[in-house]
Design an enzyme around this catalytic site. Structure first.
Site, mmCIF file in Angstrom:
data_model
loop_
_atom_site.group_PDB
_atom_site.id
_atom_site.type_symbol
_atom_site.label_atom_id
_atom_site.label_comp_id
_atom_site.label_asym_id
_atom_site.label_seq_id
_atom_site.Cartn_x
_atom_site.Cartn_y
_atom_site.Cartn_z
ATOM 1 N N ASP A 1 0.871 -1.171 0.000
ATOM 2 C CA ASP A 1 0.000 0.000 0.000
ATOM 3 C C ASP A 1 0.918 1.234 0.000
ATOM 4 O O ASP A 1 2.100 1.138 0.333
ATOM 5 C CB ASP A 1 -0.892 -0.014 1.238
ATOM 6 N N ASP B 1 -0.216 4.941 1.148
ATOM 7 C CA ASP B 1 -0.469 5.920 2.208
ATOM 8 C C ASP B 1 -0.244 5.320 3.590
ATOM 9 O O ASP B 1 -0.863 4.326 3.963
ATOM 10 C CB ASP B 1 -1.895 6.456 2.102
ATOM 11 N N ASP C 1 -1.893 -0.549 5.999
ATOM 12 C CA ASP C 1 -2.154 -0.065 7.359
ATOM 13 C C ASP C 1 -3.622 -0.106 7.752
ATOM 14 O O ASP C 1 -3.953 0.098 8.911
ATOM 15 C CB ASP C 1 -1.629 1.369 7.518
#
Length: 156
Positions: free
Chosen positions: A7, A9, A119
């Site tokens: 991922d 961000d 996250d």
């Protein structure tokens, strides 16, 4: 070779570092999405301002030696610059690892891989077919813990 999806961000990219560069005036315009929550990811150009997360660049280079690696990210639908900004960020910081190896989708569970480093459980991360490595969790608080786990002989 096993496949890892990263991922962006708050995994590869430090979102707060971009937000820190935005004026208070602009932040105020995006402070409420209509439900009382901020929608700072809709700020045009914000993704181009972000810096790498500590250890992310080195981790991507190390994992590329042992795995097939790709970026699997979501971009806000109401911020069309985000898509181009994410590609520009990858080109600036990790083009040698992820050149033309990037997927932008709101359905991460549709991609096939062995590991997803993310996250948040949103956008299909929680039901990803491989193993979800929850970056920032108590088990995987930083890139060192992720590397220690993924570079074990039995994982590769």
């Amino acid at each position: 070779m096993k496949r890892i999806f990263f991922d962006m961000d708050n995994v590869l990219v430090d979102f707060q570092s971009g937000l820190d560069q935005v004026s208070e005036e602009v932040k105020a315009q995006y402070a409420d999405d209509g439900t009382g929550k901020p929608h700072y990811d809709d700020i045009p150009g914000i993704f181009a301002l972000m810096k790498p997360m500590p250890g992310a660049i080195e981790a991507a280079h190390e994992l590329e030696k042992h795995y097939e690696v790709y970026i699997l990210s979501t971009a806000p639908w109401n911020n069309p610059t985000a898509w181009a900004d994410k590609v520009a960020w990858v080109t600036k910081y990790l083009d040698d690892v992820f050149h033309k190896k990037m997927f932008i989708t709101h359905r991460k569970d549709l991609c096939k891989g062995d590991y997803l480093i993310d996250d948040r459980e949103k956008h299909g991360a929680k039901v990803f077919d491989g193993e979800w490595i929850e970056f920032g969790s108590s088990r995987f608080p930083d890139w060192k813990s992720v590397l220690d786990y993924l570079l074990q002989e039995d994982k590769m």
